[in-house]
Write a protein that holds these residues in place. Structure first.
Motif, PDB file in Angstrom:
ATOM      1  N   PHE A 188     -38.670 -81.296   0.687  1.00 53.71           N
ATOM      2  CA  PHE A 188     -39.328 -81.737  -0.544  1.00 53.71           C
ATOM      3  C   PHE A 188     -39.077 -83.219  -0.781  1.00 53.71           C
ATOM      4  O   PHE A 188     -37.963 -83.713  -0.594  1.00 53.71           O
ATOM      5  CB  PHE A 188     -38.787 -80.938  -1.733  1.00 53.71           C
ATOM      6  CG  PHE A 188     -39.003 -81.605  -3.071  1.00 53.71           C
ATOM      7  CD1 PHE A 188     -40.226 -81.522  -3.715  1.00 53.71           C
ATOM      8  CD2 PHE A 188     -37.977 -82.329  -3.676  1.00 53.71           C
ATOM      9  CE1 PHE A 188     -40.424 -82.149  -4.941  1.00 53.71           C
ATOM     10  CE2 PHE A 188     -38.155 -82.950  -4.896  1.00 53.71           C
ATOM     11  CZ  PHE A 188     -39.388 -82.857  -5.539  1.00 53.71           C
ATOM     12  N   ARG A 189     -40.149 -83.902  -1.202  1.00 52.19           N
ATOM     13  CA  ARG A 189     -40.017 -85.304  -1.636  1.00 52.19           C
ATOM     14  C   ARG A 189     -40.744 -85.456  -2.967  1.00 52.19           C
ATOM     15  O   ARG A 189     -41.871 -84.985  -3.130  1.00 52.19           O
ATOM     16  CB  ARG A 189     -40.588 -86.258  -0.594  1.00 52.19           C
ATOM     17  CG  ARG A 189     -40.358 -87.741  -0.942  1.00 52.19           C
ATOM     18  CD  ARG A 189     -40.905 -88.640   0.157  1.00 52.19           C
ATOM     19  NE  ARG A 189     -40.113 -88.545   1.349  1.00 52.19           N
ATOM     20  CZ  ARG A 189     -39.039 -89.310   1.600  1.00 52.19           C
ATOM     21  NH1 ARG A 189     -38.643 -90.197   0.714  1.00 52.19           N
ATOM     22  NH2 ARG A 189     -38.373 -89.180   2.731  1.00 52.19           N
ATOM     23  N   ASP A 190     -40.096 -86.129  -3.907  1.00 49.09           N
ATOM     24  CA  ASP A 190     -40.680 -86.352  -5.218  1.00 49.09           C
ATOM     25  C   ASP A 190     -41.674 -87.513  -5.152  1.00 49.09           C
ATOM     26  O   ASP A 190     -41.314 -88.628  -4.777  1.00 49.09           O
ATOM     27  CB  ASP A 190     -39.559 -86.660  -6.218  1.00 49.09           C
ATOM     28  CG  ASP A 190     -40.076 -86.858  -7.642  1.00 49.09           C
ATOM     29  OD1 ASP A 190     -41.250 -86.545  -7.894  1.00 49.09           O
ATOM     30  OD2 ASP A 190     -39.289 -87.328  -8.492  1.00 49.09           O
ATOM     31  N   HIS A 237     -37.496 -75.511 -10.802  1.00 53.86           N
ATOM     32  CA  HIS A 237     -37.295 -76.946 -11.059  1.00 53.86           C
ATOM     33  C   HIS A 237     -38.478 -77.439 -11.891  1.00 53.86           C
ATOM     34  O   HIS A 237     -39.429 -78.024 -11.360  1.00 53.86           O
ATOM     35  CB  HIS A 237     -37.188 -77.731  -9.750  1.00 53.86           C
ATOM     36  CG  HIS A 237     -35.989 -77.382  -8.926  1.00 53.86           C
ATOM     37  ND1 HIS A 237     -34.744 -77.927  -9.134  1.00 53.86           N
ATOM     38  CD2 HIS A 237     -35.838 -76.505  -7.904  1.00 53.86           C
ATOM     39  CE1 HIS A 237     -33.885 -77.435  -8.264  1.00 53.86           C
ATOM     40  NE2 HIS A 237     -34.530 -76.557  -7.509  1.00 53.86           N
ATOM     41  N   HIS A 254     -41.638 -74.841  -8.563  1.00 51.22           N
ATOM     42  CA  HIS A 254     -41.727 -75.410  -9.918  1.00 51.22           C
ATOM     43  C   HIS A 254     -41.023 -74.521 -10.950  1.00 51.22           C
ATOM     44  O   HIS A 254     -40.460 -75.020 -11.927  1.00 51.22           O
ATOM     45  CB  HIS A 254     -43.203 -75.590 -10.285  1.00 51.22           C
ATOM     46  CG  HIS A 254     -43.437 -76.055 -11.687  1.00 51.22           C
ATOM     47  ND1 HIS A 254     -42.823 -77.165 -12.237  1.00 51.22           N
ATOM     48  CD2 HIS A 254     -44.240 -75.557 -12.671  1.00 51.22           C
ATOM     49  CE1 HIS A 254     -43.226 -77.327 -13.475  1.00 51.22           C
ATOM     50  NE2 HIS A 254     -44.086 -76.361 -13.771  1.00 51.22           N
ATOM     51  N   ASP A 306     -33.949 -81.137   0.053  1.00 50.49           N
ATOM     52  CA  ASP A 306     -34.312 -82.494  -0.325  1.00 50.49           C
ATOM     53  C   ASP A 306     -34.511 -83.311   0.948  1.00 50.49           C
ATOM     54  O   ASP A 306     -33.640 -83.347   1.821  1.00 50.49           O
ATOM     55  CB  ASP A 306     -33.217 -83.117  -1.191  1.00 50.49           C
ATOM     56  CG  ASP A 306     -33.624 -84.470  -1.746  1.00 50.49           C
ATOM     57  OD1 ASP A 306     -33.774 -85.413  -0.950  1.00 50.49           O
ATOM     58  OD2 ASP A 306     -33.762 -84.590  -2.977  1.00 50.49           O
ATOM     59  N   ARG A 321     -46.608 -83.247  -8.320  1.00 47.32           N
ATOM     60  CA  ARG A 321     -45.560 -84.243  -8.059  1.00 47.32           C
ATOM     61  C   ARG A 321     -44.814 -83.951  -6.758  1.00 47.32           C
ATOM     62  O   ARG A 321     -44.024 -84.762  -6.283  1.00 47.32           O
ATOM     63  CB  ARG A 321     -44.589 -84.256  -9.244  1.00 47.32           C
ATOM     64  CG  ARG A 321     -43.569 -85.364  -9.211  1.00 47.32           C
ATOM     65  CD  ARG A 321     -42.854 -85.511 -10.534  1.00 47.32           C
ATOM     66  NE  ARG A 321     -41.858 -86.562 -10.464  1.00 47.32           N
ATOM     67  CZ  ARG A 321     -41.344 -87.188 -11.506  1.00 47.32           C
ATOM     68  NH1 ARG A 321     -41.741 -86.862 -12.730  1.00 47.32           N
ATOM     69  NH2 ARG A 321     -40.447 -88.144 -11.363  1.00 47.32           N
ATOM     70  N   GLN A 322     -45.077 -82.809  -6.166  1.00 45.59           N
ATOM     71  CA  GLN A 322     -44.331 -82.377  -4.985  1.00 45.59           C
ATOM     72  C   GLN A 322     -45.026 -82.753  -3.675  1.00 45.59           C
ATOM     73  O   GLN A 322     -46.241 -82.616  -3.549  1.00 45.59           O
ATOM     74  CB  GLN A 322     -44.152 -80.858  -4.998  1.00 45.59           C
ATOM     75  CG  GLN A 322     -43.395 -80.300  -6.186  1.00 45.59           C
ATOM     76  CD  GLN A 322     -43.405 -78.785  -6.171  1.00 45.59           C
ATOM     77  OE1 GLN A 322     -43.414 -78.152  -5.114  1.00 45.59           O
ATOM     78  NE2 GLN A 322     -43.445 -78.183  -7.341  1.00 45.59           N
ATOM     79  N   LYS A 348     -45.366 -74.269  -3.886  1.00 42.80           N
ATOM     80  CA  LYS A 348     -45.075 -75.318  -4.869  1.00 42.80           C
ATOM     81  C   LYS A 348     -44.918 -74.726  -6.266  1.00 42.80           C
ATOM     82  O   LYS A 348     -44.055 -75.132  -7.041  1.00 42.80           O
ATOM     83  CB  LYS A 348     -46.192 -76.369  -4.877  1.00 42.80           C
ATOM     84  CG  LYS A 348     -46.190 -77.292  -3.680  1.00 42.80           C
ATOM     85  CD  LYS A 348     -47.314 -78.322  -3.808  1.00 42.80           C
ATOM     86  CE  LYS A 348     -47.311 -79.306  -2.648  1.00 42.80           C
ATOM     87  NZ  LYS A 348     -48.379 -80.320  -2.778  1.00 42.80           N
ATOM     88  N   GLN A 367     -39.023 -79.863 -13.777  1.00 38.61           N
ATOM     89  CA  GLN A 367     -39.358 -81.291 -13.831  1.00 38.61           C
ATOM     90  C   GLN A 367     -40.286 -81.712 -12.705  1.00 38.61           C
ATOM     91  O   GLN A 367     -40.930 -82.765 -12.770  1.00 38.61           O
ATOM     92  CB  GLN A 367     -38.080 -82.146 -13.806  1.00 38.61           C
ATOM     93  CG  GLN A 367     -37.347 -82.220 -12.478  1.00 38.61           C
ATOM     94  CD  GLN A 367     -36.352 -81.073 -12.273  1.00 38.61           C
ATOM     95  OE1 GLN A 367     -36.556 -79.977 -12.796  1.00 38.61           O
ATOM     96  NE2 GLN A 367     -35.286 -81.340 -11.534  1.00 38.61           N
ATOM     97  N   TRP A 368     -40.371 -80.898 -11.650  1.00 36.28           N
ATOM     98  CA  TRP A 368     -41.214 -81.241 -10.501  1.00 36.28           C
ATOM     99  C   TRP A 368     -42.434 -80.320 -10.477  1.00 36.28           C
ATOM    100  O   TRP A 368     -42.454 -79.288  -9.807  1.00 36.28           O
ATOM    101  CB  TRP A 368     -40.422 -81.116  -9.200  1.00 36.28           C
ATOM    102  CG  TRP A 368     -39.341 -82.157  -9.080  1.00 36.28           C
ATOM    103  CD1 TRP A 368     -39.410 -83.462  -9.440  1.00 36.28           C
ATOM    104  CD2 TRP A 368     -38.016 -81.958  -8.565  1.00 36.28           C
ATOM    105  NE1 TRP A 368     -38.224 -84.100  -9.186  1.00 36.28           N
ATOM    106  CE2 TRP A 368     -37.342 -83.209  -8.637  1.00 36.28           C
ATOM    107  CE3 TRP A 368     -37.320 -80.863  -8.033  1.00 36.28           C
ATOM    108  CZ2 TRP A 368     -36.028 -83.383  -8.226  1.00 36.28           C
ATOM    109  CZ3 TRP A 368     -36.017 -81.038  -7.615  1.00 36.28           C
ATOM    110  CH2 TRP A 368     -35.378 -82.289  -7.709  1.00 36.28           C
TER     111      TRP A 368
END
Length: 308
Positions: free
Chosen positions: A78-80, A40, A37, A10, A47-48, A33, A42-43
């Motif tokens: 990683f940044r949302d 995770h 995914h 993160d 969105r990544q 990515k 949700q990401w």
């Protein structure tokens, strides 16, 4: 072939989010990515933002792992980016709004002006001409979004649609209210002023469309390849000799023409705000061209020849 181990942290907390084992050296950031995914859900990939440094720039999806300055045990951050929405959806929404809103004022639907003016029409022909020009502009934009533009990025943050629509829809309502108002007065110099303004408007609309076609032809379908745009046989593209973003030059010119045609203060303000924003975009693209292409034509300015 030696495989890579990829650790994804993160960007804010440095917490380990994912560890990918036996990643092919030829894997792209886009493929990484996709792997991320899977663990995770949700990401989703759009969105990544994956980067080499917590505060660095996002890596491109087409970047290849073995070409990055990392060892066989790579640490990525990683940044949302937040909820995403497609560019096409945003453009269609922000352009359809002004088209419909303006027509509501033009037809003087109830609750806009005094009840005695409901569904009446203006006695000034410039009002009808302005409606045709405004409608033409946004129909053109909608058709270009569907059939011409090729986007380098598939999505943008969902919050942008509210900001963009507020801008386009709000200005459309403000302009339309005064242009279609029963007390509206035509331009001071009459028919001659309107005709000159119409020529400027149509000239710049054709120019803007010509540039969009030229830019489209630079990028093959499904590709994110960037090339230096050059003039084509179409005379409207010759402005590329002097500016990096002639599409913005023509866009501003169109609204200058519309301002002169209507002689309406809200239109002038919209033109000014649009010019400021497009100048910011043009300067950014100009810097990007200079950074990416060593042989970029030195004579070009961002948006106005020899000036800006």
């Amino acid at each position: 072939m030696k495989h890579y181990e990829v650790e994804i942290l993160d960007a804010k907390t440095k917490e380990k989010l994912c560890f990918l084992d036996k990643v092919e050296p030829t894997a792209t950031v886009g493929e990484i990515k996709g792997m991320f995914h899977k663990s995770h859900a949700q990401w989703y990939p759009a969105r990544q933002s994956i980067r080499l440094d917590p505060k660095g720039k996002s890596l491109k999806d087409e970047d290849i792992l073995q070409n990055l300055p990392v060892g066989t045990t790579a640490t990525l951050y990683f940044r949302d980016l937040g909820a995403q929405i497609s560019w096409v959806t945003v453009f269609l929404t922000e352009y359809a709004g002004p088209l419909l809103i303006y027509l509501m004022f033009y037809f003087r639907v109830p609750f806009i002006y005094s009840p005695k003016y409901d569904f009446t029409t203006s006695k000034h022909w410039v009002v009808h001409l302005a409606c045709m020009c405004h409608s033409f502009h946004y129909v053109k934009r909608l058709l270009e979004t569907l059939f011409v533009h090729r986007f380098s990025h598939g999505t943008m943050p969902l919050r942008n649609i509210f900001k963009n629509c507020a801008y386009y829809w709000g200005f459309a309502a403000w302009m339309a209210y005064y242009i279609n108002h029963p007390l509206y007065t035509p331009p001071a110099y009459g028919e001659e002023q309107i005709k000159v303004a119409l020529v400027i408007f149509l000239f710049c609309q054709i120019g803007n469309f010509s540039i969009h076609i030229a830019l489209r032809n630079l990028r093959p379908p499904g590709s994110k390849t960037r090339k230096i745009p050059y003039p084509t046989k179409n005379p409207f593209t010759w402005l590329f000799l002097l500016v990096s973003c002639p599409n913005y030059t023509y866009e501003v010119g169109s609204w200058v023409g519309f301002t002169v045609m209507t002689q309406c203060l809200p239109v002038a303000f919209f033109t000014l705000v649009g010019f400021i924003q497009m100048t910011i975009w043009a300067k950014g693209k100009h810097r990007s061209y200079l950074k990416e292409f060593r042989d970029y034509p030195p004579l070009r300015s961002p948006i106005l020849p020899f000036m800006l």
